[in-house]
Design an enzyme around this catalytic site. Structure first.
Site, PDB file in Angstrom:
ATOM      1  N   GLU A 207       0.821  -1.210   0.000  1.00 13.66           N
ATOM      2  CA  GLU A 207       0.000   0.000   0.000  1.00 13.66           C
ATOM      3  C   GLU A 207       0.855   1.259   0.000  1.00 13.66           C
ATOM      4  OE1 GLU A 207      -2.506  -0.568   3.448  1.00 13.66           O
ATOM      5  OE2 GLU A 207      -0.962   0.138   4.804  1.00 13.66           O
TER       6      GLU A 207
ATOM      7  N   LYS B 151       8.377   0.641  26.330  1.00 19.02           N
ATOM      8  CA  LYS B 151       8.550   1.512  27.509  1.00 19.02           C
ATOM      9  C   LYS B 151       9.560   0.911  28.492  1.00 19.02           C
ATOM     10  CE  LYS B 151       4.169   4.032  27.355  1.00 19.02           C
ATOM     11  NZ  LYS B 151       4.675   5.251  26.689  1.00 19.02           N
TER      12      LYS B 151
END
Lengths: 497, 497
Positions: free
Chosen positions: A288, A402
C-alpha cells in the site's frame, strides 16, 4: 506554464484562491480528500477551511485515503472542523480528540471505504478535494504522490476541487493506474495477475464540468518520520530471512519469493531494509505504501517492481528519488487503495505480508490499534486486508516497550484486530513462532518459548500453566487474562512483583 | 449395474472391501476425507478404520471439508484414531476431546485449508477418501451431496480411495462444478460473475492410476437436526426483512436483493425461511450449504438459483428433494468450498451474509466459536470468509441463552472471531443494530438500546456508563470486561444480584 498543467483550456476559468474554494464547503458536509500515508494530500484548501472555521464555526465529516501530513489533522481538529473522520489517521492531536469522544472515528479496512460509498451505505461525499500534478487534455485528473481514495471520491462527489501542486514533479504523470471495479451485479474480475499488471487509465476520469475550482499550491509533502534500523529490528529482519530461506529450501518458493507487502512505519521498513543483505533477488512488491527501503532495494538491483497506493519517503530519500523519477518509473505503479489492498488481488498474487503488531497473545491474536484495549493509536489501516488474504501473514514487534514496563506478548490481547485464524508467523527480536497448522495449545508453547522477552517469560509460562488447569481448546484464566493491562494502568508496569 | 457407475473399466479391478481399503492407512498419516455439513462424507472406510484401531491402535491427522454425519467423528475419537483434526467439526464427543487437549484441533477459514495444502504449508495429504456417485469414462470422480475439499484432496494426495455410494441418486451427476485455481505465479482470476456461472468440470479430474481402491457403500447421509422456526427466530427474520426493505426503499438494491448466504443451523435457516413471506423475489444464493429453506424458496418460486458446496436437509426434505433432483438441477450448483467461500467471488458478487453469533459485544465484535472464551463449540467455519467480504455482513442470535442465565450481548466478547471492522448488522429477537458508518461509542448506545434482552439492559447500560468515565475510542472497564463470563462460570448466571 499553467497551461502545461491545465490542458483542458476551459478549466482555466476555474482558477480560484484557497479561500474561495474553502467557501464552497458547508456545515455538515462530507468531504473526501486525497492523502494517503502523509503523501499527496490536499494542502491549501483544508488550511483555508480551518482559518474560516476559526471565525465562522462549521463541522464536517472528513474522509481521506489514510493519514495526512503537514499537520492537517491537527489544524482541523484545533479549529473544531472535524466531527467525523475515516478511515485512518496518525495524528497525536486528532488521536486525543478521538479518545476523548470529541471526534467520531470510524476505523476501516482501507480497501472498503469506497465500496461502502459506491453502494451508498454511508453518507455520500459532497465535495472531493484532490491534489493533482496536471489536468489532461480531456479533463482527467493526474494525482500526485498517492492515489488513495481520490479516484472514487472524485467520481462519486457532486463537486471536485483540484489542488494543482506545482512543486510536485510533472514526471509523476504516467505513474498511476486508475482502475475502478464495475458496478454490481455486472462486476467483472479485476484483471491484475502480477504486481506490474497495468489495467486502468493514467488519470482519474471525471466530467470536467464537475470541477468547481482549481487552486494552485506549492507546499511539499511531509517527509516520513521513520527511525533507522536498530539492533532489535535487525534481529527481527534476520529471523524473517531465516524463515524465508527455510521456505525456499522446502521448495515452497524460489529466491524471488512471493510479492512482498510491508506496513507503514519503522519496524516494517527496517525489516524490508534487511532484504538488502539477503540472498533473495528479483523481488516484487504489491503493497500500500512505498517507503525508503523499496528504493534502496530497487537501487541495489534486488527489486524489479513495486506496486502501491503511495510513496512516503524520508527527506533525504525524497531528494534522491524525485529528481530521478523518470528512471524509477518503469519499476513503479500507483493504484487506488481499493485495488492495492483488494482481497481478490492479494489472494491471487499470494503475498508475503509483513505488518506491525502493537501486541499479540499466546494464541496468536493480534492487536494493531488499541493501547490498553481502549485508546486508539492510528487504526487498522491495510493490515487486515493483507493479513487475511496473504500467502504468508507475518506480524512483527519488539518484545517489550517503555523500557520493559510493557510486554508486547500478553496472555490475552486487550483488543483483537487480527484473529488467530489470520496470523501465520509472529516475530520479535527474541525469535520467531511459525503457527501454521498448530492448535492453540501448541501455539502458546511456541510463542512463550520463542517470542516473549526473558523478563516476562516465567510470568507468561505461569499464566499458561494455570490456564491449562482450567482446560478448553483455548485455555484461559478469565479473571487474569487482562490483568497485565490492568497492572500497567494501575502500577505503570506489567511486571508482577 | 456397477458398470454404470464405474465407467472406466480398468477400475473395476480396484473394488475392495472397507477393511481392505482401511488397511492402506498407516499410523501417522494425514487423511483428507470428503464430507461437508454432514453431507457426502466417506462412511464405510472410516468405520472400518475405527474397528481396526480398536485392535491395533493408530493415529491420524484427519482433514475434511467440514462437519461429518453418521457419528463418524465420535467413532473415530472413541477408537483414539484422531490425533489432529481440521478445519471444522460439530460432534459432541470430538468437542469434548478437543477441549480436554486430547485432540489438536485447527480451526480454519473453510476457504483456506486447501490453499495451505497446495502451497505445502501444512503436512500433505497421504490418502484422500472421497464419496462418489460415479466414476466417469475418463476416470473422473463424481462427488455426491457435497464437494467440500474433496477435489483438492484427491488431486494433491498420493492415493485416492473411492466410496461408491449406491444409495446416492445418480441424478446428482451434472450438479457439480469443479474449478481449481491455477498455481501461482500464473494464477488467473476466478471467472465466476454470477451465482449460476459454471466455470469448471462436472467431475474431479485425477489420473485413474491414483485410485487405489473402490469400496461400495449404501449408507445414507445423516439428516440435519435443525429445529423449526419459533417466535424468536421469526422476530429475527422480521427485523431482517425490515432492514432489507429499507435498503430497497433507499435504492441500494432491487427486490431481488443481492445474492444471499446463510450459515448452517437453526437460526440462519429460520431467517431464510422468513423470506417466504417477504416481498422479495427472484432471489439467488451463493452460500456454503443449502438447507431446507433453500428448497422451500425454490418451490415457492421465490428463489431462482442457489450455489453452494453441499446440500444438508431434514429427513422429510430429503424425501421431497432427492426423487425430484433432476427438476431442481437447473436451479443448483455445488462447488469446492474454496470457491463457494472464496473472498474474490464473495466480494465481487456482493453478498448479503447471514451468520449466527454465539455472543457479541457492545462494540460489535462477534464470538462464533468459544463458550466462555475457552471451550470450542464447532469452529469458525465459513463465517469469516463471508462476513469479511460480504456487501452486508449480518450476525443473528437470540438475546439470551440457558433461560436467561446467559446474555448473548456482553461488555466484551470472551473470544473474537469477527472484529468490529467486519460486522455491519446485529440482530436479536429484541431488535436490530445497523452499525454501518458508526464509531464505537455510537455502536454501543445502539446495541444496548436495540439488541440486549430487557433483563440485562440496565446491567449493560451501567457497564457502558462506567466505561465512558474511563474514556478512550473503545471505552472499557478492563477489570469488569469479562466479569459476566466469570460470573456465569462461578455462579451459573451472568445476572448480577
Amino acid at each position: 506554464m499553467l497551461r502545461d498543467r491545465i490542458r483542458y483550456p476551459r478549466l482555466l476559468e476555474k482558477l480560484a484562491t484557497a479561500d474561495e474554494a474553502a467557501a464552497m464547503i458547508e456545515d455538515g458536509m462530507t468531504i473526501g480528500m486525497s492523502g494517503f500515508t502523509r503523501a499527496g494530500e490536499a494542502k491549501a484548501v483544508p488550511m483555508a477551511l480551518a482559518a474560516r472555521a476559526r471565525k465562522h464555526p462549521l463541522k464536517i465529516t472528513l474522509m481521506t485515503g489514510a493519514s495526512l501530513g503537514n499537520d492537517l489533522d491537527k489544524t482541523l481538529v484545533e479549529a473544531h472542523v472535524t466531527a467525523r473522520r475515516m478511515p485512518f489517521q496518525s495524528d497525536p492531536t486528532l488521536r486525543k480528540a478521538i479518545n476523548a469522544g470529541e471526534v467520531m472515528f470510524i476505523d476501516q479496512h482501507l480497501s472498503e471505504t469506497v465500496e461502502l460509498l459506491r453502494t451508498r451505505q454511508i453518507s455520500p461525499v459532497d465535495i472531493a478535494i484532490v491534489e493533482a500534478v496536471a489536468i489532461t487534455e480531456n479533463g482527467g485528473i493526474v494525482p500526485t504522490t498517492s492515489v488513495g481514495n481520490s479516484a472514487s471520491f472524485a467520481i462519486l462527489a457532486d463537486k471536485v476541487i483540484i489542488e494543482l501542486n506545482l512543486s510536485q514533479p510533472i514526471t509523476l504523470e504516467g505513474l498511476h493506474d486508475i482502475y475502478i471495479p464495475s458496478k454490481r451485479p455486472s462486476r467483472m474480475p479485476i484483471p491484475i495477475v502480477t504486481p506490474e499488471s497495468r489495467v486502468g487509465l493514467p488519470y482519474i476520469p471525471i466530467p470536467p464540468e464537475k470541477i468547481a475550482a482549481i487552486v494552485v499550491s506549492e507546499k511539499v509533502d511531509s517527509s516520513s518520520t521513520i527511525l533507522p534500523p536498530d539492533e532489535d529490528t535487525k534481529a527481527i529482519a534476520n529471523h524473517l530471512t531465516d524463515l524465508l530461506l527455510h521456505e525456499v529450501r522446502h521448495g515452497r518458493m524460489g529466491h524471488d519469493l512471493q510479492p512482498l507487502q510491508a506496513g507503514i512505519g519503522t519496524i516494517a521498513n527496517s525489516v524490508l531494509h534487511g532484504f538488502l543483505d539477503s540472498p533473495f533477488h528479483d523481488l516484487k512488491m504489491y503493497s500500500e505504501v512505498l517507503q525508503d527501503s523499496t528504493f534502496e532495494l530497487i537501487d541495489a538491483g534486488k527489486m524489479t517492481f513495486a506496486s502501491a497506493s503511495s510513496i512516503t519517503l524520508s527527506a533525504e530519500m525524497y531528494q534522491r528519488v524525485l529528481p530521478r523519477l523518470a528512471e524509477y518509473k518503469h519499476h513503479l505503479l500507483l493504484r487506488p487503495q481499493e485495488i492495492s489492498n483488494h482481497p481478490e488481488v492479494i489472494r491471487r498474487l499470494g503475498l508475503i505480508s509483513i505488518n506491525t503488531a502493537l501486541e499479540f497473545d499466546i494464541y496468536g491474536n493480534v492487536n494493531s490499534t488499541h493501547v490498553g484495549g481502549t485508546h486508539m493509536m492510528n487504526g487498522i489501516g491495510g493490515s487486515g486486508d493483507f493479513a487475511r488474504n496473504a500467502y504468508l501473514s507475518v506480524f512483527v514487534t519488539k518484545s517489550i516497550a517503555k523500557d520493559g514496563a510493557i510486554s508486547s506478548v500478553v496472555p490475552m490481547v486487550s483488543h483483537v484486530d487480527h484473529t488467530e485464524h489470520d496470523v501465520d508467523i509472529l516475530i520479535t527480536e527474541q525469535g520467531l513462532a511459525d503457527l501454521r497448522g498448530l492448535a492453540p495449545r501448541e501455539r502458546a508453547a511456541l510463542i512463550i518459548r520463542n517470542c516473549v522477552h526473558p523478563t516476562y517469560r516465567d510470568q507468561l509460562s505461569d499464566y499458561f500453566s494455570d490456564a491449562l488447569k482450567r482446560g478448553g481448546h483455548t485455555p484461559h484464566v478469565l479473571e487474569e487474562a487482562l490483568s497485565w493491562h490492568q497492572a500497567f494502568r494501575n502500577g505503570k508496569t506489567m511486571l508482577k512483583a
